[in-house]
Structure formats: structure tokens, C-alpha cells
Design a protein around this motif. Structure first.
Motif, PDB file in Angstrom:
ATOM      1  N   ARG A 265       0.815  -1.224   0.000  1.00 43.81           N
ATOM      2  CA  ARG A 265       0.000   0.000   0.000  1.00 43.81           C
ATOM      3  C   ARG A 265       0.844   1.267   0.000  1.00 43.81           C
ATOM      4  O   ARG A 265       0.301   2.359  -0.074  1.00 43.81           O
ATOM      5  N   VAL A 266       2.143   1.139   0.127  1.00 45.74           N
ATOM      6  CA  VAL A 266       3.019   2.303   0.291  1.00 45.74           C
ATOM      7  C   VAL A 266       4.057   2.367  -0.817  1.00 45.74           C
ATOM      8  O   VAL A 266       4.312   1.391  -1.511  1.00 45.74           O
ATOM      9  N   ARG A 267       4.668   3.546  -0.945  1.00 40.82           N
ATOM     10  CA  ARG A 267       5.742   3.748  -1.919  1.00 40.82           C
ATOM     11  C   ARG A 267       7.055   3.203  -1.349  1.00 40.82           C
ATOM     12  O   ARG A 267       7.237   3.153  -0.129  1.00 40.82           O
ATOM     13  N   ALA A 268       7.970   2.867  -2.218  1.00 41.26           N
ATOM     14  CA  ALA A 268       9.274   2.338  -1.799  1.00 41.26           C
ATOM     15  C   ALA A 268       9.983   3.299  -0.856  1.00 41.26           C
ATOM     16  O   ALA A 268      10.649   2.869   0.089  1.00 41.26           O
ATOM     17  N   GLU A 269       9.844   4.594  -1.079  1.00 43.30           N
ATOM     18  CA  GLU A 269      10.512   5.597  -0.252  1.00 43.30           C
ATOM     19  C   GLU A 269      10.041   5.563   1.200  1.00 43.30           C
ATOM     20  O   GLU A 269      10.722   6.051   2.093  1.00 43.30           O
ATOM     21  N   ASP A 270       8.857   5.009   1.436  1.00 39.81           N
ATOM     22  CA  ASP A 270       8.298   4.949   2.780  1.00 39.81           C
ATOM     23  C   ASP A 270       8.670   3.663   3.517  1.00 39.81           C
ATOM     24  O   ASP A 270       8.263   3.469   4.662  1.00 39.81           O
ATOM     25  N   LEU A 271       9.434   2.798   2.871  1.00 32.43           N
ATOM     26  CA  LEU A 271       9.861   1.535   3.473  1.00 32.43           C
ATOM     27  C   LEU A 271      11.284   1.667   3.999  1.00 32.43           C
ATOM     28  O   LEU A 271      12.060   2.495   3.510  1.00 32.43           O
ATOM     29  N   PRO A 272      11.642   0.842   4.979  1.00 35.06           N
ATOM     30  CA  PRO A 272      13.041   0.861   5.436  1.00 35.06           C
ATOM     31  C   PRO A 272      13.957   0.401   4.305  1.00 35.06           C
ATOM     32  O   PRO A 272      13.590  -0.457   3.503  1.00 35.06           O
ATOM     33  N   GLY A 273      15.138   0.988   4.232  1.00 36.79           N
ATOM     34  CA  GLY A 273      16.079   0.647   3.169  1.00 36.79           C
ATOM     35  C   GLY A 273      16.866  -0.619   3.473  1.00 36.79           C
ATOM     36  O   GLY A 273      17.065  -0.987   4.625  1.00 36.79           O
ATOM     37  N   SER A 274      17.313  -1.262   2.438  1.00 35.65           N
ATOM     38  CA  SER A 274      18.164  -2.442   2.568  1.00 35.65           C
ATOM     39  C   SER A 274      19.583  -1.984   2.872  1.00 35.65           C
ATOM     40  O   SER A 274      20.134  -1.128   2.172  1.00 35.65           O
ATOM     41  N   PRO A 275      20.228  -2.555   3.906  1.00 36.17           N
ATOM     42  CA  PRO A 275      21.605  -2.156   4.220  1.00 36.17           C
ATOM     43  C   PRO A 275      22.566  -2.364   3.048  1.00 36.17           C
ATOM     44  O   PRO A 275      23.450  -1.550   2.808  1.00 36.17           O
ATOM     45  N   VAL A 276      22.409  -3.440   2.309  1.00 34.96           N
ATOM     46  CA  VAL A 276      23.295  -3.710   1.170  1.00 34.96           C
ATOM     47  C   VAL A 276      23.066  -2.684   0.069  1.00 34.96           C
ATOM     48  O   VAL A 276      24.017  -2.132  -0.485  1.00 34.96           O
ATOM     49  N   GLU A 277      21.796  -2.394  -0.245  1.00 32.84           N
ATOM     50  CA  GLU A 277      21.506  -1.401  -1.285  1.00 32.84           C
ATOM     51  C   GLU A 277      22.029  -0.025  -0.895  1.00 32.84           C
ATOM     52  O   GLU A 277      22.537   0.712  -1.736  1.00 32.84           O
ATOM     53  N   GLU A 278      21.885   0.343   0.371  1.00 31.30           N
ATOM     54  CA  GLU A 278      22.387   1.640   0.824  1.00 31.30           C
ATOM     55  C   GLU A 278      23.906   1.720   0.678  1.00 31.30           C
ATOM     56  O   GLU A 278      24.440   2.742   0.248  1.00 31.30           O
ATOM     57  N   TRP A 279      24.612   0.645   1.025  1.00 33.02           N
ATOM     58  CA  TRP A 279      26.066   0.630   0.885  1.00 33.02           C
ATOM     59  C   TRP A 279      26.451   0.761  -0.589  1.00 33.02           C
ATOM     60  O   TRP A 279      27.331   1.558  -0.936  1.00 33.02           O
ATOM     61  N   LEU A 280      25.794  -0.010  -1.458  1.00 32.07           N
ATOM     62  CA  LEU A 280      26.095   0.055  -2.896  1.00 32.07           C
ATOM     63  C   LEU A 280      25.812   1.452  -3.452  1.00 32.07           C
ATOM     64  O   LEU A 280      26.584   1.961  -4.260  1.00 32.07           O
ATOM     65  N   ARG A 281      24.724   2.066  -3.017  1.00 32.16           N
ATOM     66  CA  ARG A 281      24.394   3.412  -3.504  1.00 32.16           C
ATOM     67  C   ARG A 281      25.465   4.413  -3.090  1.00 32.16           C
ATOM     68  O   ARG A 281      25.938   5.201  -3.893  1.00 32.16           O
TER      69      ARG A 281
END
Length: 126
Positions: free
Chosen positions: A95-111
Motif C-alpha cells: 500500500r506504500v511507496r518504496a521511499e516509505d519503506l526501510p532501506g536495505s543495508p546492502v543497497e544503501e552501501w552500494l548506492r
């Protein structure tokens, strides 16, 4: 909503309210209601969760590979309350947008360490 856990949830793609893929359901967390019945409380996603579910040597390799990208160990899973699920069909629709979900630690590191260093990455559409 009554579902068969393995057949309808595990390994399904989760999709946000705009149609954007946000990960796969790697495991679930249960809670017990006042009536004593167990229900799905939280969807869990991430390589650490998947590795624990797979188990054995392959599971440990998944966890170790993913943990190379994070500073906090053990790596926390992405936790999505089941109340945010709109429907379950070939995917798990949220029901929510991706931006409203907690981020993945691996994705955050890669970004931070890889994607942001690519020339023009700040202008990429997303």
C-alpha cells in the motif's frame, strides 16, 4: 486474508504502490492474536534472512557475501509489517511507496560507495 505461506508468500516479488519492485519475501515473522491463532505479522527481506532460511554452506555464503557491504553485523533484515500488504497474487503488492519503506543495508552501501560515484548518477531517473 488466508494464504498458504510457502506457495503464496515466500520468494514472491514485493511491489510498491507505484508498481516498483522493492525486494522479495525471504521469510515471515508470526505473532499470536488474542484468540490464540498465529498470523503473519511481518515480511522479512534481505540476504541475511534468505541465507538463514536456505541454511547450510550456501546459506552461510549468502550471508557472508552480503555482510561485506555493511558495517553493522549481524545484518538486519528489511521488515515490512503485513498490514502494509494490499493484495497477494503473482506478487505481493504493498500500500506504500518504496521511499516509505526501510532501506536495505546492502543497497544503501552500494548506492553510497558505488552508484553515487558514477558520473551522471545524480541525474538518473528513478
Amino acid at each position: 486474508m488466508r494464504i498458504q505461506l510457502v506457495q503464496h508468500l515466500l520468494d514472491r516479488q514485493m511491489v510498491d504502490s507505484t508498481g516498483r519492485p522493492v525486494g522479495k519475501v525471504d521469510d515471515v515473522e508470526f505473532a499470536v492474536g488474542e484468540d490464540g491463532a498465529a498470523y503473519v505479522h511481518t515480511l522479512l527481506s534481505g540476504p541475511g534472512v534468505l541465507g538463514a532460511r536456505v541454511g547450510g554452506r550456501v546459506g552461510r555464503m549468502l550471508v557472508l557475501a552480503a555482510e561485506r557491504f555493511v558495517t553493522d553485523r549481524p545484518m538486519a533484515p528489511v521488515r515490512i509489517p503485513f498490514r502494509l500488504v494490499e493484495r497477494v497474487d503473482s506478487a505481493v503488492w504493498l500500500r506504500v511507496r518504496a521511499e516509505d519503506l526501510p532501506g536495505s543495508p546492502v543497497e544503501e552501501w552500494l548506492r553510497r560507495h558505488l552508484i553515487e560515484r558514477i558520473p551522471g548518477a545524480g541525474r538518473a531517473s528513478g
